[in-house]
Design an enzyme around this catalytic site. Structure first.
Site, PDB file in Angstrom:
ATOM      1  N   TYR A 135       0.833  -1.209   0.000  1.00 43.31           N
ATOM      2  CA  TYR A 135       0.000   0.000   0.000  1.00 43.31           C
ATOM      3  C   TYR A 135       0.870   1.263   0.000  1.00 43.31           C
ATOM      4  CZ  TYR A 135      -3.654   3.158   1.883  1.00 43.31           C
ATOM      5  OH  TYR A 135      -4.546   4.181   2.101  1.00 43.31           O
ATOM      6  N   LYS A 145       0.989   4.166  -2.772  1.00 43.73           N
ATOM      7  CA  LYS A 145       0.598   5.536  -2.424  1.00 43.73           C
ATOM      8  C   LYS A 145       1.722   6.532  -2.684  1.00 43.73           C
ATOM      9  CE  LYS A 145      -3.667   5.130  -1.102  1.00 43.73           C
ATOM     10  NZ  LYS A 145      -4.715   5.572  -2.067  1.00 43.73           N
TER      11      LYS A 145
HETATM   12  P1  NAI Z   1     -13.430   2.614   1.498  1.00 44.12           P
HETATM   13  O1  NAI Z   1     -13.092   1.187   1.552  1.00 44.12           O
HETATM   14  O2  NAI Z   1     -14.672   3.081   2.176  1.00 44.12           O
HETATM   15  O3  NAI Z   1     -13.503   3.146   0.004  1.00 44.12           O
HETATM   16  C1  NAI Z   1     -12.808   2.591  -1.064  1.00 44.12           C
HETATM   17  C2  NAI Z   1     -13.784   2.294  -2.162  1.00 44.12           C
HETATM   18  O4  NAI Z   1     -13.065   1.849  -3.317  1.00 44.12           O
HETATM   19  C3  NAI Z   1     -14.754   1.186  -1.793  1.00 44.12           C
HETATM   20  O5  NAI Z   1     -16.089   1.639  -1.917  1.00 44.12           O
HETATM   21  C4  NAI Z   1     -14.423   0.061  -2.761  1.00 44.12           C
HETATM   22  O6  NAI Z   1     -15.541  -0.717  -3.148  1.00 44.12           O
HETATM   23  C5  NAI Z   1     -13.828   0.822  -3.929  1.00 44.12           C
HETATM   24  N1  NAI Z   1     -12.967  -0.025  -4.753  1.00 44.12           N
HETATM   25  C6  NAI Z   1     -12.049  -0.922  -4.336  1.00 44.12           C
HETATM   26  N2  NAI Z   1     -11.467  -1.533  -5.383  1.00 44.12           N
HETATM   27  C7  NAI Z   1     -12.011  -0.986  -6.495  1.00 44.12           C
HETATM   28  C8  NAI Z   1     -11.805  -1.187  -7.887  1.00 44.12           C
HETATM   29  N3  NAI Z   1     -10.912  -2.079  -8.332  1.00 44.12           N
HETATM   30  N4  NAI Z   1     -12.509  -0.434  -8.748  1.00 44.12           N
HETATM   31  C9  NAI Z   1     -13.422   0.461  -8.319  1.00 44.12           C
HETATM   32  N5  NAI Z   1     -13.678   0.684  -7.001  1.00 44.12           N
HETATM   33  C10 NAI Z   1     -12.977  -0.026  -6.106  1.00 44.12           C
HETATM   34  O7  NAI Z   1     -12.169   3.388   2.111  1.00 44.12           O
HETATM   35  P2  NAI Z   1     -11.822   4.951   2.190  1.00 44.12           P
HETATM   36  O8  NAI Z   1     -11.171   5.166   3.478  1.00 44.12           O
HETATM   37  O9  NAI Z   1     -12.980   5.778   1.810  1.00 44.12           O
HETATM   38  O10 NAI Z   1     -10.673   5.075   1.089  1.00 44.12           O
HETATM   39  C11 NAI Z   1     -10.727   5.951  -0.026  1.00 44.12           C
HETATM   40  C12 NAI Z   1      -9.317   6.243  -0.475  1.00 44.12           C
HETATM   41  O11 NAI Z   1      -8.632   7.010   0.525  1.00 44.12           O
HETATM   42  C13 NAI Z   1      -8.450   4.995  -0.699  1.00 44.12           C
HETATM   43  O12 NAI Z   1      -7.625   5.201  -1.823  1.00 44.12           O
HETATM   44  C14 NAI Z   1      -7.618   4.935   0.555  1.00 44.12           C
HETATM   45  O13 NAI Z   1      -6.427   4.226   0.363  1.00 44.12           O
HETATM   46  C15 NAI Z   1      -7.398   6.406   0.817  1.00 44.12           C
HETATM   47  N6  NAI Z   1      -6.988   6.716   2.165  1.00 44.12           N
HETATM   48  C16 NAI Z   1      -7.872   6.609   3.188  1.00 44.12           C
HETATM   49  C17 NAI Z   1      -7.485   6.932   4.466  1.00 44.12           C
HETATM   50  C18 NAI Z   1      -8.429   6.936   5.597  1.00 44.12           C
HETATM   51  O14 NAI Z   1      -8.024   7.391   6.693  1.00 44.12           O
HETATM   52  N7  NAI Z   1      -9.668   6.470   5.430  1.00 44.12           N
HETATM   53  C19 NAI Z   1      -6.090   7.293   4.773  1.00 44.12           C
HETATM   54  C20 NAI Z   1      -5.251   7.443   3.610  1.00 44.12           C
HETATM   55  C21 NAI Z   1      -5.704   7.140   2.365  1.00 44.12           C
END
Ligand code: NAI
Length: 302
Positions: free
Chosen positions: A166, A170
């Site tokens: 990851y 990133k």
């Molecule tokens: P989340 O799991 O709620 O959202 C991620 C979404 O991406 C999910 O709805 C999932 O179904 C979708 N997804 C996964 N694989 C996919 C694919 N191949 N094609 C299309 N959609 C796909 O998690 P969150 O926290 O909302 O994460 C959003 C972004 O923010 C991610 O890139 C995560 O790495 C990043 N992030 C989040 C942090 C946090 O504190 N929540 C911290 C740093 C980065």
């Protein structure tokens, strides 16, 4: 300042079926953007798929009078990226904004991480952003306008135990942001990134006291700014969490030129090489700028 609107603009938001992506989709749609809500709808570790996540968010948007369409393709293949961009064009006629947000986790300490865990995470986060951005970037160049917002992470920029896959992806997104910012700048395209922290299914149970203060909707205003015509920056990465906003920099120390460039002299001078004098820090904004800095240092020393 007048309310910043996105009327007439079309935004693709990947992984927008929940968490941060959903919040970004609602924010842009409330401000008049037509939003393609992409989500594969799988589990946190990227297993399975379902149409319901993206479709639910489209229903939320249409319920308040906004305009949105669902898309259920995976970002993780070139065909998926093409299809996502084509869906936005089919639904709304153009693409102005891409928010690369889709993501999964497969955490494990590095000595136990297998190849499938590496591939899956790099495919979704890093390759996914390349695959979705590229067809959109071509359209943005033609129309001489575009905004891309990538989602990096403190994990890759600062490091975090158990996230070699990851973190590498990133950090790669920060590099992609810099390169696309340079390639897009002559064509009205601005590319920036966020490193967010927010309470979502990805961070459930690990944020401690911070959890109550970092809702996803505290991240979306910065994303909306970077996606807007107002955006005055290009190639930047911002730490965004709970209303706290800061720029994350790639800088280098002033450095030294060793007249005797040997392992032993490096060992003796490692503190001087590393010295963090804030007044002498350098922030090259491209490879060319860094090359100029090196050429100057070397020519002055010899
Ligand atoms: P989340 O799991 O709620 O959202 C991620 C979404 O991406 C999910 O709805 C999932 O179904 C979708 N997804 C996964 N694989 C996919 C694919 N191949 N094609 C299309 N959609 C796909 O998690 P969150 O926290 O909302 O994460 C959003 C972004 O923010 C991610 O890139 C995560 O790495 C990043 N992030 C989040 C942090 C946090 O504190 N929540 C911290 C740093 C980065």
């Amino acid at each position: 300042m007048n309310e910043v609107r996105f009327d007439g603009r079309v935004a693709i938001i990947t992984g927008a079926g929940g968490g941060l992506g959903r919040s970004h989709a609602l924010e842009l749609a409330r401000r008049g953007a037509h939003v393609l809500v992409n989500d594969l709808g799988g589990s946190l570790d990227g297993v399975g798929s379902s149409d319901s996540a993206a479709s639910r968010v489209v229903e939320e948007i249409t319920a308040f009078g906004g305009v949105a369409a669902p898309n259920h393709d995976s970002v993780a293949t070139p065909d998926g990226g093409e299809s996502i961009v084509q869906s936005a064009v089919d639904a709304f006629g153009r693409v102005d904004i891409v928010i690369n947000n889709a993501g999964i986790l497969r955490d494990r300490s590095f000595h136990k991480m297998d190849a499938a865990m590496i591939d899956a995470v790099i495919d979704v986060h890093l390759k996914g952003a390349l695959y979705v951005s590229q067809p959109a970037f071509r359209l943005m160049r033609e129309q001489r306008y575009g905004r891309i917002v990538n989602t990096s992470s403190a994990s890759g920029l600062f490091g975090n135990y158990g996230q070699a896959n990851y973190g590498a992806a990133k950090a790669g997104l920060a590099g992609l942001t810099r390169v696309l910012a340079i390639e897009g700048s002559a064509h009205g395209i601005k590319v920036n990134a966020i490193a967010p922290i927010a309470l979502t299914r990805m961070t459930q149970g690990i944020l401690g006291d911070l959890a109550a203060k970092v809702s996803p909707d505290s991240v979306s205003p910065m994303v909306a700014y970077l996606a807007s015509e107002e955006c005055a920056v290009n190639g930047n990465v911002y730490s965004v969490a709970g209303g706290r906003l800061a720029r994350i920099l790639v800088v280098e120390t002033h450095g030294v030129v060793l007249h005797e460039n040997t392992l032993e002299m490096i060992s003796e001078n490692i503190s001087a090489i590393d010295e963090l004098d804030p007044l002498r820090l350098l922030e090259p904004l491209s490879l060319d700028e860094e090359s100029t800095i090196i050429a100057k240092a070397v020519s002055e020393a010899w």
